[in-house]
Design a protein around this motif. Sequence first.
Motif, mmCIF file in Angstrom:
data_model
loop_
_atom_site.group_PDB
_atom_site.id
_atom_site.type_symbol
_atom_site.label_atom_id
_atom_site.label_comp_id
_atom_site.label_asym_id
_atom_site.label_seq_id
_atom_site.Cartn_x
_atom_site.Cartn_y
_atom_site.Cartn_z
ATOM 1 N N ASP A 64 -2.247 -5.570 -0.563
ATOM 2 C CA ASP A 64 -2.887 -5.652 -1.873
ATOM 3 C C ASP A 64 -3.680 -4.390 -2.181
ATOM 4 O OD1 ASP A 64 -1.816 -8.173 -2.026
ATOM 5 O OD2 ASP A 64 -3.726 -9.246 -1.842
ATOM 6 N N ASP A 65 -4.197 -3.732 -1.129
ATOM 7 C CA ASP A 65 -5.018 -2.534 -1.317
ATOM 8 C C ASP A 65 -4.301 -1.247 -0.917
ATOM 9 O OD1 ASP A 65 -4.988 -2.944 1.414
ATOM 10 O OD2 ASP A 65 -7.165 -2.870 1.676
ATOM 11 N N THR A 66 -2.969 -1.267 -0.956
ATOM 12 C CA THR A 66 -2.190 -0.072 -0.653
ATOM 13 C C THR A 66 -2.560 1.064 -1.613
ATOM 14 O OG1 THR A 66 -0.308 -1.276 0.291
ATOM 15 C CG2 THR A 66 0.156 0.900 -0.622
ATOM 16 N N ILE A 67 -2.624 2.280 -1.075
ATOM 17 C CA ILE A 67 -2.907 3.469 -1.875
ATOM 18 C C ILE A 67 -1.584 4.154 -2.224
ATOM 19 C CG2 ILE A 67 -4.004 5.747 -1.865
ATOM 20 C CD1 ILE A 67 -6.121 4.566 0.030
ATOM 21 N N PHE A 68 -1.402 4.439 -3.509
ATOM 22 C CA PHE A 68 -0.168 5.028 -4.031
ATOM 23 C C PHE A 68 -0.427 6.405 -4.634
ATOM 24 C CE2 PHE A 68 0.231 0.432 -4.421
ATOM 25 C CZ PHE A 68 1.520 0.172 -3.991
#
Length: 408
Positions: A64-68
């Motif tokens: 949910d908190d993946t950095i893109f």
Amino acid sequence: METNPTGAGFSKNKLDRLRIHLQEHYITPQKIPGCRLLVARRGCVASSLTLGLMDLERNLPMRDDTIFRIYSMTKPITSIALMMLFEEGRFQLSDPVAKFIPSWSAQRVWVEGSGEAMTTRPPKTAMTIQHLLSHTAGLTYGGLLPGMELPVDAAYQRAGVTRTGSDTLESLAEKLGSVPLLYEPGARWSYSLATDICGYLVEQISGQPFDEFLKKRLFEPLEMHDTDFCVPDSALSRFAACYVRGADKRLQLQDDPLESPYRYRPTGPSGAGGLVSTMADYAKFCTMLVGNGNYNGLQLIGRNTLKLMTQNHLGTKSLAQMAVGGFSETSNEGVGFGLGFASTIDAVASGTVGEGDFYWGGYASTHFWVDPAEELFVIFMTQLIPSSTFNFRGQIRNIVYGAIDESA
């Protein structure tokens, strides 16, 4: 994240098609490694999906908190930042860019030829800040994006223009000031490095470093704590890998998060495409946009200024009539462009729904749109280069608008 599709005015069953569509057509056949999708309407989260993997090589699930890497979804943020200074009376849209970058007063316009045989002339129209924000300034990407080869590209290369972030914004501006414009300012539309210059103007006009201005004036008020021009070591475990589609249609690693240049702060932060972010962070930016510039009681940009930014600044024309070179995964028909945002100005011509929206996307297939009339915003995050590989925007739009339930 708790969802309430009915409270947001959607049919839950129809909205569930988003998960089915993405899983069956993209995740399972590994056309993309994984993705995040958020649909919000009327202040409610209608759908929040976290699918697949964020790193195929390490078999790490999407979080949910993946950095893109959001690439050109940086552009609307930079444009908002510059227009915050417009609201302070610090400049007019009609101001010549040369007022703030004196060396640009010597610019030339390409006429014909290339290399030593290139013919140029002085511009008849002074390039303005409005031209920069609307990509009608005559600048290009100088051959730095595939599929956008143009006559002036070699001049960009001779001037040493790159996208590495190794130049200061000032030195990048000086380099760009020395290359010929592709056309008379205001005459055409070309996707370009213009928004990097908008970032430099933020520095020049505010007297603050560009990244510091964004942090103090936007990211902190919006509580966008994971949005920056680099990924700190403490957050590296959340940074997704990025991929390209090979000739065999299989995913190939393009940027390993452990070896990524995003681990290091750039000398010149790119206002055109340098930010990384999370779904939660970008949702706060979109919440502000759908709220007419207001976020949690803070009016970060005025309602009328935002309206000006999201109107079509191409006169009576569309991108199909104005654009030079390809840039989008979707048709330019019925699409206008404002100050940092595209918009659907003719749904019939564009063959889509959601007329009156405004939107943009990023090189790694991320995209978002805001529909003020529906009080709706949608954000899609994945990491597949280039964005033209699949038409995610069109497919997701059809499902989302088709799922609106008028009885809800």
